[in-house]
Design an enzyme around this catalytic site. Structure first.
Site, mmCIF file in Angstrom:
data_model
loop_
_atom_site.group_PDB
_atom_site.id
_atom_site.type_symbol
_atom_site.label_atom_id
_atom_site.label_comp_id
_atom_site.label_asym_id
_atom_site.label_seq_id
_atom_site.Cartn_x
_atom_site.Cartn_y
_atom_site.Cartn_z
ATOM 1 N N GLY A 121 0.829 -1.213 0.000
ATOM 2 C CA GLY A 121 0.000 0.000 0.000
ATOM 3 C C GLY A 121 0.858 1.255 0.000
ATOM 4 O O GLY A 121 0.503 2.286 0.552
ATOM 5 N N LEU B 5 1.524 3.443 -2.139
ATOM 6 C CA LEU B 5 1.080 4.643 -2.880
ATOM 7 C C LEU B 5 -0.124 5.299 -2.212
ATOM 8 O O LEU B 5 -0.705 6.236 -2.752
ATOM 9 C CB LEU B 5 0.762 4.268 -4.333
ATOM 10 N N GLY B 6 -0.487 4.830 -1.047
ATOM 11 C CA GLY B 6 -1.649 5.372 -0.339
ATOM 12 C C GLY B 6 -1.292 6.602 0.482
ATOM 13 O O GLY B 6 -0.166 7.106 0.426
ATOM 14 N N ARG C 143 -0.981 -1.157 -8.137
ATOM 15 C CA ARG C 143 -0.772 -0.609 -9.478
ATOM 16 C C ARG C 143 0.291 0.466 -9.393
ATOM 17 O O ARG C 143 0.531 1.014 -8.341
ATOM 18 C CB ARG C 143 -2.081 -0.029 -10.053
ATOM 19 N N TYR D 20 -15.202 -2.303 8.322
ATOM 20 C CA TYR D 20 -13.834 -1.808 8.560
ATOM 21 C C TYR D 20 -13.443 -2.048 10.016
ATOM 22 O O TYR D 20 -12.341 -2.521 10.298
ATOM 23 C CB TYR D 20 -13.793 -0.318 8.234
#
Ligand code: VAH
Length: 318
Positions: A6, A8-9, A34, A139
């Site tokens: 993760g 690029l979060g 991605r 969540y």
């Protein structure tokens, strides 16, 4: 080597930059599902990785000789509520893969929990470190399960798992995606770009928040802490402030007097916010590993508006 999922979060993009600064660019392998061309994909090793593919994760961690796993890939609260089964598969499937890979390779392990791990029956004010956790969101179910799973890997296999229950995180580098506290990020972007903001969370809805620099320091501090001093492991409460939209708006108006706050409450995200604490007690983190936030609301507001305004000016010149 440190493997980050993760990357690029909202947290990952800034944590990777910080870890590369501290430990050296060649020590941090950034991964995400991605490649979006973000600077992080060029400032050091980057690989695409779908965290639901345990075999691919193991091969990648082995190839890079990872000894630390920072698992950030997940769907946030609002998105998870829209797509609960996808959230379960990604949030729990990804987590158990990351824990298994870490167990097999002997990595130190970090993954975030959240104030979302608490529910309506949790004491809402100054929520204790150890208290009832019956969240009513997918969540929250993922976060409580994740806390318990990380504790299990510690007790059963001796895996050095560590985690932090983050409040809403506010930052200007990478916008969050699909969170309930995202209003507290959007309000700053809207103040700079339009001078006004319509909040999807209602007046008087208090939630804990923290500026990203404090969150990044907390992760490094916890991971470097002396394990013998940790009574807790995978769910430290941390916070810097408890605010509602009115408090943030008043803070913005000290810098931009003409800023206007309106409300367009989103019932779904309002319901999630109302199931969470108003304020949490972070004394265990302070006691066990010296946690201390350095940005209060006004310091965060000043920095957010300055950073976003200078980016806005550069964009206008471009
Ligand atoms: C969310 N930003 O809103 C995340 C976080 C405490 C909030 O978990 O879902």
């Amino acid at each position: 080597k440190i493997l980050v999922t993760g990357a690029l979060g909202q947290i990952g993009s800034e944590l990777v930059a910080k870890l590369r600064q501290i430990y050296g660019a060649d020590q941090v392998i950034a991964t995400d599902v991605r490649n979006n061309g973000h600077e992080i994909t060029r400032s050091g090793a980057f690989e695409t990785l779908d965290v639901t593919d345990g075999k691919a994760m193991f091969e990648m961690a082995k190839k890079h000789q990872a000894d630390t796993m920072i698992h950030l890939a997940a769907l946030l609260s609002a998105t998870a509520e829209e797509k609960p089964l996808l959230a379960w598969n990604l949030n729990m499937g990804g987590l158990v893969n990351a824990l298994e890979v870490s167990r097999e390779l002997g990595c130190q392990f970090f993954t975030p929990s959240s104030i979302g791990a608490f529910g309506p029956s949790t004491p809402k004010d100054n929520t204790p470190q150890d208290t009832i956790q019956r969240p009513t969101t997918m969540y929250g179910v993922n976060k409580v399960s994740g806390e318990l799973l990380c504790d299990y890997y510690f007790h059963k296999y001796g895996l050095d798992t560590r985690g932090i229950r983050f409040p809403g995180l506010i930052s200007y580098v990478t916008p969050p995606g699909g969170g309930t506290t995202d209003y507290a990020v959007e309000i700053y972007y809207a103040a700079v770009n339009q001078g006004r903001y319509a909040s999807f969370i209602d007046k008087g809805t208090y939630m804990d928040m923290m500026y990203m620099p404090d969150a990044l320091n907390a992760i490094v501090q916890l991971m470097e802490a002396d394990a013998s001093k940790l009574q807790h492991r995978n769910a430290f409460n941390v916070t810097a402030m408890s605010v509602d939209p009115e408090a943030i708006s008043a803070s913005i108006r000290q810098v931009m007097p003409s800023f206007v706050l309106e409300y367009e409450v989103d019932p779904k995200r309002q319901a999630i916010a109302e199931s969470w604490p108003n304020s949490i007690d972070a004394s265990a983190a302070a006691r066990e590993w010296g946690f201390k936030a350095s940005y209060d609301l006004d310091a965060m507001t000043k920095d957010m508006l300055a950073q976003l305004s200078s980016r806005e000016m550069l964009a206008k010149k471009a």
